[in-house]
Design a protein around this motif. Sequence first.
Motif, PDB file in Angstrom:
ATOM      1  N   ASP A  46       0.817  -1.212   0.000  1.00 32.77           N
ATOM      2  CA  ASP A  46       0.000   0.000   0.000  1.00 32.77           C
ATOM      3  C   ASP A  46       0.855   1.268   0.000  1.00 32.77           C
ATOM      4  OD1 ASP A  46      -2.242  -1.559  -0.023  1.00 32.77           O
ATOM      5  OD2 ASP A  46      -2.821  -1.175   2.064  1.00 32.77           O
ATOM      6  N   ASP A  47       1.922   1.293   0.811  1.00 29.66           N
ATOM      7  CA  ASP A  47       2.746   2.502   0.891  1.00 29.66           C
ATOM      8  C   ASP A  47       3.466   2.783  -0.424  1.00 29.66           C
ATOM      9  OD1 ASP A  47       1.937   2.935   3.450  1.00 29.66           O
ATOM     10  OD2 ASP A  47       3.907   2.734   4.378  1.00 29.66           O
ATOM     11  N   THR A  48       3.933   1.737  -1.097  1.00 31.03           N
ATOM     12  CA  THR A  48       4.592   1.934  -2.385  1.00 31.03           C
ATOM     13  C   THR A  48       3.598   2.409  -3.438  1.00 31.03           C
ATOM     14  OG1 THR A  48       6.238   0.254  -1.822  1.00 31.03           O
ATOM     15  CG2 THR A  48       6.026   0.832  -4.144  1.00 31.03           C
ATOM     16  N   ARG A  49       2.385   1.886  -3.398  1.00 26.52           N
ATOM     17  CA  ARG A  49       1.345   2.358  -4.314  1.00 26.52           C
ATOM     18  C   ARG A  49       1.042   3.838  -4.075  1.00 26.52           C
ATOM     19  NH1 ARG A  49      -1.191  -1.794  -7.069  1.00 26.52           N
ATOM     20  NH2 ARG A  49      -0.856  -3.885  -6.215  1.00 26.52           N
ATOM     21  N   SER A  50       1.061   4.266  -2.813  1.00 27.60           N
ATOM     22  CA  SER A  50       0.837   5.678  -2.508  1.00 27.60           C
ATOM     23  C   SER A  50       1.904   6.546  -3.152  1.00 27.60           C
ATOM     24  CB  SER A  50       0.823   5.895  -0.988  1.00 27.60           C
ATOM     25  OG  SER A  50      -0.288   5.259  -0.394  1.00 27.60           O
ATOM     26  N   ALA A  51       3.168   6.110  -3.053  1.00 27.90           N
ATOM     27  CA  ALA A  51       4.254   6.861  -3.684  1.00 27.90           C
ATOM     28  C   ALA A  51       4.106   6.883  -5.197  1.00 27.90           C
ATOM     29  CB  ALA A  51       5.600   6.268  -3.284  1.00 27.90           C
ATOM     30  N   MET A  52       3.670   5.774  -5.784  1.00 29.74           N
ATOM     31  CA  MET A  52       3.446   5.741  -7.231  1.00 29.74           C
ATOM     32  C   MET A  52       2.363   6.741  -7.632  1.00 29.74           C
ATOM     33  SD  MET A  52       3.648   1.672  -8.123  1.00 29.74           S
ATOM     34  CE  MET A  52       2.897   1.932  -9.737  1.00 29.74           C
ATOM     35  N   ARG A  53       1.272   6.791  -6.872  1.00 29.85           N
ATOM     36  CA  ARG A  53       0.223   7.768  -7.182  1.00 29.85           C
ATOM     37  C   ARG A  53       0.763   9.188  -7.124  1.00 29.85           C
ATOM     38  NH1 ARG A  53      -3.025   4.622  -3.715  1.00 29.85           N
ATOM     39  NH2 ARG A  53      -2.779   6.180  -2.058  1.00 29.85           N
ATOM     40  N   CYS A  54       1.627   9.447  -6.143  1.00 27.62           N
ATOM     41  CA  CYS A  54       2.180  10.792  -6.001  1.00 27.62           C
ATOM     42  C   CYS A  54       3.036  11.179  -7.195  1.00 27.62           C
ATOM     43  CB  CYS A  54       2.993  10.893  -4.709  1.00 27.62           C
ATOM     44  SG  CYS A  54       1.984  10.929  -3.202  1.00 27.62           S
ATOM     45  N   ILE A  55       3.918  10.279  -7.637  1.00 29.59           N
ATOM     46  CA  ILE A  55       4.795  10.680  -8.741  1.00 29.59           C
ATOM     47  C   ILE A  55       4.017  10.801 -10.043  1.00 29.59           C
ATOM     48  CG2 ILE A  55       6.815   9.684  -7.589  1.00 29.59           C
ATOM     49  CD1 ILE A  55       6.871   7.537  -9.813  1.00 29.59           C
ATOM     50  N   ARG A  81      -4.057  19.074  -8.879  1.00 27.56           N
ATOM     51  CA  ARG A  81      -3.734  19.941  -7.758  1.00 27.56           C
ATOM     52  C   ARG A  81      -3.737  19.206  -6.425  1.00 27.56           C
ATOM     53  NH1 ARG A  81      -1.686  22.481 -11.021  1.00 27.56           N
ATOM     54  NH2 ARG A  81      -2.105  24.620 -11.729  1.00 27.56           N
ATOM     55  N   THR A  82      -3.824  17.847  -6.460  1.00 24.09           N
ATOM     56  CA  THR A  82      -3.905  17.085  -5.216  1.00 24.09           C
ATOM     57  C   THR A  82      -3.013  15.852  -5.274  1.00 24.09           C
ATOM     58  OG1 THR A  82      -6.208  17.790  -4.921  1.00 24.09           O
ATOM     59  CG2 THR A  82      -5.465  15.931  -3.588  1.00 24.09           C
ATOM     60  N   LEU A  83      -2.275  15.619  -4.188  1.00 26.61           N
ATOM     61  CA  LEU A  83      -1.532  14.374  -3.998  1.00 26.61           C
ATOM     62  C   LEU A  83      -2.246  13.560  -2.930  1.00 26.61           C
ATOM     63  CD1 LEU A  83       2.210  15.526  -3.841  1.00 26.61           C
ATOM     64  CD2 LEU A  83       0.787  15.079  -5.843  1.00 26.61           C
ATOM     65  N   HIS A  84      -2.555  12.304  -3.234  1.00 24.96           N
ATOM     66  CA  HIS A  84      -3.198  11.411  -2.276  1.00 24.96           C
ATOM     67  C   HIS A  84      -2.137  10.451  -1.736  1.00 24.96           C
ATOM     68  CE1 HIS A  84      -7.255  12.780  -3.292  1.00 24.96           C
ATOM     69  NE2 HIS A  84      -6.862  12.766  -4.567  1.00 24.96           N
ATOM     70  N   VAL A  85      -1.779  10.610  -0.463  1.00 23.25           N
ATOM     71  CA  VAL A  85      -0.689   9.821   0.106  1.00 23.25           C
ATOM     72  C   VAL A  85      -1.178   8.607   0.887  1.00 23.25           C
ATOM     73  CG1 VAL A  85       0.863  11.810   0.221  1.00 23.25           C
ATOM     74  CG2 VAL A  85      -0.601  11.278   2.191  1.00 23.25           C
ATOM     75  N   GLY A  86      -2.481   8.341   0.887  1.00 19.37           N
ATOM     76  CA  GLY A  86      -3.004   7.193   1.611  1.00 19.37           C
ATOM     77  C   GLY A  86      -2.717   7.302   3.102  1.00 19.37           C
ATOM     78  N   GLU A  87      -2.155   6.212   3.666  1.00 19.26           N
ATOM     79  CA  GLU A  87      -1.762   6.226   5.078  1.00 19.26           C
ATOM     80  C   GLU A  87      -0.246   6.234   5.239  1.00 19.26           C
ATOM     81  OE1 GLU A  87      -4.349   4.363   8.273  1.00 19.26           O
ATOM     82  OE2 GLU A  87      -4.690   2.960   6.618  1.00 19.26           O
ATOM     83  N   SER A  88       0.460   6.676   4.223  1.00 17.71           N
ATOM     84  CA  SER A  88       1.924   6.620   4.234  1.00 17.71           C
ATOM     85  C   SER A  88       2.524   7.887   4.833  1.00 17.71           C
ATOM     86  CB  SER A  88       2.457   6.405   2.816  1.00 17.71           C
ATOM     87  OG  SER A  88       3.862   6.482   2.804  1.00 17.71           O
ATOM     88  N   GLY A  89       3.101   7.764   6.017  1.00 17.49           N
ATOM     89  CA  GLY A  89       3.792   8.891   6.636  1.00 17.49           C
ATOM     90  C   GLY A  89       5.005   9.316   5.843  1.00 17.49           C
ATOM     91  N   LEU A  90       5.764   8.338   5.296  1.00 16.51           N
ATOM     92  CA  LEU A  90       6.937   8.690   4.512  1.00 16.51           C
ATOM     93  C   LEU A  90       6.539   9.436   3.240  1.00 16.51           C
ATOM     94  CD1 LEU A  90       9.899   8.733   3.780  1.00 16.51           C
ATOM     95  CD2 LEU A  90       9.690   6.362   2.981  1.00 16.51           C
ATOM     96  N   SER A  91       5.510   8.968   2.534  1.00 15.46           N
ATOM     97  CA  SER A  91       5.093   9.673   1.323  1.00 15.46           C
ATOM     98  C   SER A  91       4.663  11.098   1.642  1.00 15.46           C
ATOM     99  CB  SER A  91       3.948   8.922   0.629  1.00 15.46           C
ATOM    100  OG  SER A  91       4.437   7.789  -0.062  1.00 15.46           O
TER     101      SER A  91
END
Length: 415
Positions: A46-55, A81-91
């Motif tokens: 899930d956290d890696t998917r969050s980073a993928m959505r961001c980039i 205009r929005t980044l969705h980081v999910g539950e990822s603190g690092l993202s």
Amino acid sequence: MDRSVPPGEIQGELTPPCSKSYAQRALAAALLAEGESTLRNIELCDDTRSAMRCIEALGADVTVVDPHTLKIRGGLAPRGRTLHVGESGLSTRLFTPIAALAGVPLRIEGEGTLLRRPMTMMIAPLRQLGVEVRHRDGFLPFDVCGPLHSATVEVDGSVSSQFITGLLLALPAARGEFTIDVRRAVSTPYIDMTVEAAHRFGAEILHNGYTQFYIEGGQRYRPTDYSIEGDWSAAATLLVAGAVAGEVTLHNVSILSKQADTAVCTALVRAGAELIHEADRITVRRRPLRAFEFDATQCPDLFPPLAALAAACEGESLITGTSRLAHKESDRAETLREEYAKVGIEIDLSTPDVMRIRGGAIRPARVFSHGDHRIAMSMAVSALRSSGAITIEGAEAVAKSYPRFFEDLESLRVN
């Protein structure tokens, strides 16, 4: 989702998932590199998917070549205009300063437990760098608008190193010269990982003992073919499982890794487990286990697996660094105390910054993950030496870092 884990012996070999910490850093660097990068040995938790959505939201084109390979064409050019980081603190802490590079208003939104995790450490440094920042009393959502300007900024590193990681990856791509003064840096191995990842993509970061960082702006990230190493946070849980319930050999993990959680090897040896390491594999075998002392201040993600290890030891183990646990997916110190009490293990938190765990028999019970992937995995490991099955409520939390954890654990079972 409930998951019932029965007791039993384990023996076998596994390859843990890739390091999500390295994966998120590599995804960010690939975004900032003009051209096509290849990331190998990647797994989509899930956290890696969050980073993928961001980039992707920030302009990268991501192609899934096969289940473990991505091709990324970089270039910072926000698509919305929005980044969705999910539950990822690092993202969150990684992509907020990178978003400020774009020079347009962007919102960072999260969900679940992340909405209760403080982000105040980002506000003053970003403003010192010339970024407009709006926030909800120090919590997400954040609105930022750059660009970043030359400055010397002061960062409180006592809660997390993740925002430092975000600055270190963003500033080489900004214009100007930058100095970051860090107060009370913690989790310094994670900073080493950031400097290494930046270097792999062609950016240079200088520092003086983690207290001061010097970054020359205007650097160009280079496209890179990058194979991501195995995740020592996942490995730690599996190695503890071997130490308490049989034998486990893990592949694609090196004890020379910069990941903080390689320190689990020290704890395992102190507890009396047999440990054998080779170039890119490590084996742990169960032996009579004794109480141990360990300082987890620089590697707080080890607390849950170490709790499972200490519960299997004769005597009272002492783990320091609980001050690092309040702002994780749950209040991990209190959550570990509460859930281990249900299975008959006493955890004492009365001494500041110290967790005392008295080992003993594990009894069957129904426990709760509190939405925390590492709590769910810790309880599953302790279930292996219970007198009956332990049912874990909210077991789906493992998807945050290790979606196939329960299947991998079951594949090791010998009875």
